[in-house]
Structures are given as structure tokens and as C-alpha cells.
Design a protein around this motif. Sequence first.
Motif, short mmCIF file in Angstrom:
data_model
loop_
_atom_site.label_atom_id
_atom_site.label_comp_id
_atom_site.label_asym_id
_atom_site.label_seq_id
_atom_site.Cartn_x
_atom_site.Cartn_y
_atom_site.Cartn_z
N SER A 66 -15.62 -72.92 -16.59
CA SER A 66 -14.62 -73.98 -16.73
C SER A 66 -14.84 -74.69 -18.06
O SER A 66 -15.98 -74.95 -18.46
N TRP A 71 -9.81 -73.27 -16.15
CA TRP A 71 -10.72 -72.35 -15.48
C TRP A 71 -10.46 -70.93 -15.97
O TRP A 71 -9.32 -70.46 -15.97
N HIS A 129 -1.48 -71.73 -9.94
CA HIS A 129 -2.52 -71.41 -8.96
C HIS A 129 -1.99 -70.42 -7.91
O HIS A 129 -2.62 -69.38 -7.65
N PHE A 206 -14.99 -67.66 -7.06
CA PHE A 206 -14.84 -68.74 -8.04
C PHE A 206 -13.51 -69.46 -7.83
O PHE A 206 -13.43 -70.69 -7.90
N LEU A 207 -12.46 -68.68 -7.55
CA LEU A 207 -11.13 -69.26 -7.34
C LEU A 207 -11.11 -70.17 -6.11
O LEU A 207 -10.39 -71.18 -6.09
N ASN A 209 -13.22 -72.22 -5.21
CA ASN A 209 -13.83 -73.52 -5.50
C ASN A 209 -13.01 -74.34 -6.49
O ASN A 209 -13.43 -75.44 -6.87
N ILE A 210 -11.87 -73.81 -6.93
CA ILE A 210 -11.03 -74.54 -7.88
C ILE A 210 -10.08 -75.46 -7.11
O ILE A 210 -9.46 -75.03 -6.13
N THR A 212 -6.90 -77.27 -5.74
CA THR A 212 -5.52 -76.80 -5.64
C THR A 212 -4.59 -77.98 -5.42
O THR A 212 -5.03 -79.07 -5.04
N ASP A 217 -2.88 -76.94 -0.51
CA ASP A 217 -4.33 -76.73 -0.44
C ASP A 217 -4.73 -75.81 0.71
O ASP A 217 -5.41 -74.81 0.49
#
Length: 324
Positions: A66, A71, A129, A206-207, A209-210, A212, A217
Amino acid sequence: MIRAFVMDNDRLRQIPDLFDTQQTVVWADLVNPTGEEEAAIEKWIGIDVPTRDEMEEIEISSRLYSENGAWFMTAILPAQTEGENHVMGPVTFVLAKGKLITVRYHEPRAFQTFPQRAESADLNCQNGHSLLVALLEAIVDRLADLLERASRDVLDISHRIFHPTERKASKRDLGFQIILRQIGRKELFISNVQDSLVSLQRVSTFLGNIPTPSKDDKELKMRVKTLSRDVQSLASHADSLSQKVIFLLDATLGMINIEQNAIIKIVSVAAVVFLPPTLVASIYGMNFDLMPELKWEYGYPIAIGVMVLAAVLPFWWFKRRGWL
């Protein structure tokens, strides 16, 4: 080249110029970008577009990071899989300011089929996203198709190994040589797909934990989890295929050894069968004056009969013992 896409009535639509409607663009796809194109994207979205050398960084940890509110995720994807010489290359996915930017230097099939599908169907791609999740789902579906095709190829190779159609040993040997090359190419392909799945597994983790958009969500989190489980299932399938390929390699080498042993056995039996007649012929081919058999009226047919009998008896013995 830059391909730009906007959302139009819940459908993805490509526009001719990114900078005509910068605010509504949800996806910018950079294909073999020039320095000017990278600079334009950096100015537009405020990120540092990774170069090809940075995308091919050996350190796996460098592929997920990041930076300045954006990201970056890099996965290894196959392309040109319809032929024998497939290509593996990195693709970087960037989420920044609700938009998706992809950077690539080859043509994975999903990047051709996904925009067409998203243009004709509502895939719930309201922002960068959700668009990235849908794109990754299309990529995973494509990898599943590739593994299914590889599975059929492995089954065909197995049938050709254990049920050869050629009767001549020379043609069977040539067929096994061709099969060995096919097994080698198939193992390389499956190994590359495994590498791709490993990179996608890291990307999906990893995605997840990003952050939204709040309204999406729960749904996006569930889709990412499902995506991660699909990748794990495909990875297990790829491992199984790899084991099958290794088994077929061992089986092919075993069949080649059997063919070679059969040839050597035939030669060895022929040598043993013809050794006694050769011994008899050698004895009566010697030039000595005092050989009583030379005066026999039936010496010649007797010698011929002894040689035939000396050849038939070993052959009969081998057949009785089951060595032939």
C-alpha cells in the motif's frame, strides 16, 4: 495503450479516450504502456505506476503493498494458452480513489472476455473494488478452464501410454518419444498454472484486508472469501494433476524399458538358440585329415540333423519355462 471503461446503466462500456471523461472512468487498463502514458496516469490518479522491472521483482513480498492511499497487487497470469508456447507474465492491479488501474505487458484471455461479458450483463461493478473482484473471478474461471483442458490432455496421454495402437516396436518407440515431450510440456504448463494460483491466493488474501465501500462491505467480503476458496480448490486440483503427470512420466519410462528388455531378450534367446548349431558347424568345419565322420555315407544329413536338433531343443526349453 490505455483502455478506459465507464459504467453505463450498470454495464461496463469502453470509451475511446480516458481523458475526455476522467471523473466517470472506473477502470483504466494499461497494455504495454509508454512512458508518456504512465506519466499521464500518474498525474490523473496520483500514484506511481510500477514499471515492468518492478512488476517482475523476484521478492514476492514486493508484489503486495500500500502506498499513498493506493493498494498494489501483482499476480502472475498465463496467456496464449491455446498454443504450445504459452506465456507467463505479471499483471498489477491498483485500487486508488475508487478506481481500478491494471498494468500488463501480455494478453491474458480474461482481459478480452471480461469486458465483453460485463458489457452485456450486470456484474454489480459499481466501483473499482467490486470491478476488481469481478475481474479476478473471471481470471479464476479461466484458470479452471485451463486445468480442465489439461486434465483431458492428461487422460488422453494416459490412454495412449497404456493402450498403444501401434503394433510395430519401432513405431511404439517413436510414439513414446512424442509422449515424453508432451508430458514435459504439460508438466511445465501445470507448474506455471500452480505459480499463478499461488500469486492469486496472495492477492485474494491481501484484497480481503482492504477497506471496502460501506454499502458493499458484506457482499464484497463474501465474494472475496469465495474467490479465495475457489483458488485453493484449483490449487489442490493442479497438485493432483501434477502428481498424475509425474506418474505418467514414470509409466512411460517403464514402458520404454519393457520394450527395450523385450528386444534384448529376443536377441539373447536367438544367440542361445543358434549357439549349439554354430558349435556343431564349427567342429565339422575344421580341416583335419583324421576325422572319421568325413567317410560316413550319411555324415552330412546327420550333421544337419544335429544342428537343427541343437537349435530346437533350447527353443523348446525356453517355451516350456515361460521365458518366451
